[in-house]
Design an enzyme around this catalytic site. Sequence first.
Site: not given
Length: 471
Positions: A134-135, A158-161, A210-211, A232-233, A266, A363
Amino acid sequence: MPIATTNPATGQVLKTYDPMSDEQVDSAIERAHLAFRQLCDDTTVAQRGRWLIAAAELLEAERDETARMMTTEMGKTYAAAQAEVTKCATACRFYAENAVRMLADEPADAAAVKARRAFIRYQPIGPVLAVMPWNFPLWQVMRFAAPALMAGNTGLLKHASNVPQTALYLEELFRRAGFPEGAFTTLLVGSDAVDRILSDPRVRAATLTGSEVAGRSIAQIAGRELKKTVLELGGSDPFVVMPSADLDRAAEVATTARCQNNGQSCIAAKRFIVHTDVFDAFADRFAARMSALRVGDPMDDATDVGPLASERGRAEVHAQVQDAADSGATILCGGELPAGDGWFYPPTVVTDLRPGMRMWAEEVFGPVAGLYRASSYEEAIEIANGTSFGLGSNAWTTDPAEQERFAADLDAGSVFINGMTTSYPELPFGGVKNSGYGRELSAVGMREFCNTKTVWVGAGEAGAGAGAHAE
Ligand SMILES: O=CCCCC(=O)O
């Protein structure tokens, strides 16, 4: 987590969505599969480039309302959201203008491999699942979608909710730009649906931003299914300041590098490692600039830092700061949880950090800087590389020999000298260690989801040579 738009500046739920059923997901996958065949068989790179230019034009025309939607969904400042829309349009134009060159057949040394002709051809692989955060809700999707669609792949998002409206906007954007039905589809589903989607034989690969936890989960499924992934974490980027640096400029850029996107990036610089000779001078300047930032309504032009995207995210950031303070760290500014509505957090600088504190190893996804003292170049490198992450990195020095050393020694996917880590469509983007693998952007990113096909033609073969493909 419900699929909903909740305004982080107020905590108000504005819109909720029902997740798609398995049947709806299956037909979306089928459409993506059919659209892939259509893109491969009936379109050229040049045609897809025209659609991408149309997408850029739509983004430019709709910049302000799109920016407002993003700010409402995840709290970034309106100015930052406007800049994000513009950056997406730039990336569309970049790929539209450069993809023919990037995808063209690459001649190889035929004589060396005893061939009459030999070349490399880049061909699309099929529907790619994109699991996105989402960022940067528009940009992180676009930096996958623009090169993927240009190459002839199709996308399933599949995007962030918490950013469903932005997710749906993206599907509409590509459709209105001219891409065929199914070329880019948003799947409104929770993360529990990802295993089933990625296991479908029609879905050929996955990309995730994401994470680390999410990355491990996708990699596990993809490993089982033998499918390619780009991950890409997280990152805990170092920002090293050496004695020769311009301290005023370094402190100014450090503040932006840490607090961009309300501290939720990130590639935000998170650990500020300062040579002891200039430590106090830098710390004063940096803490003064961090304290001067205005925190407030993200729609207000005067605001520098808006709210964090979720209540849970803010609680996590505060817990990390408190853990450091309780274990003996010093808070130079910030660190107090504000009262009132919205998930605001003040720009915070914490020093005297030690191994064992959460901030040393984790992080921090909010406007919180860790400040470290290094007595030498070697110690600075040891602290900078002493993390499980390796996404971006920054070093400030005007000494050319030291610049070379940093470029060689920083263990990260990118090194920015006298500047802050930023992504550009022209440059590869990604990390090493637990920050992930694979690259996005540039020709390297586009080719991640291509079959790099070797073509070898022996004597006696007739037919078209290299160069006929990407037109
Ligand atoms: O969380 C990742 C941020 C990436 C931002 C960018 O690509 O500029």
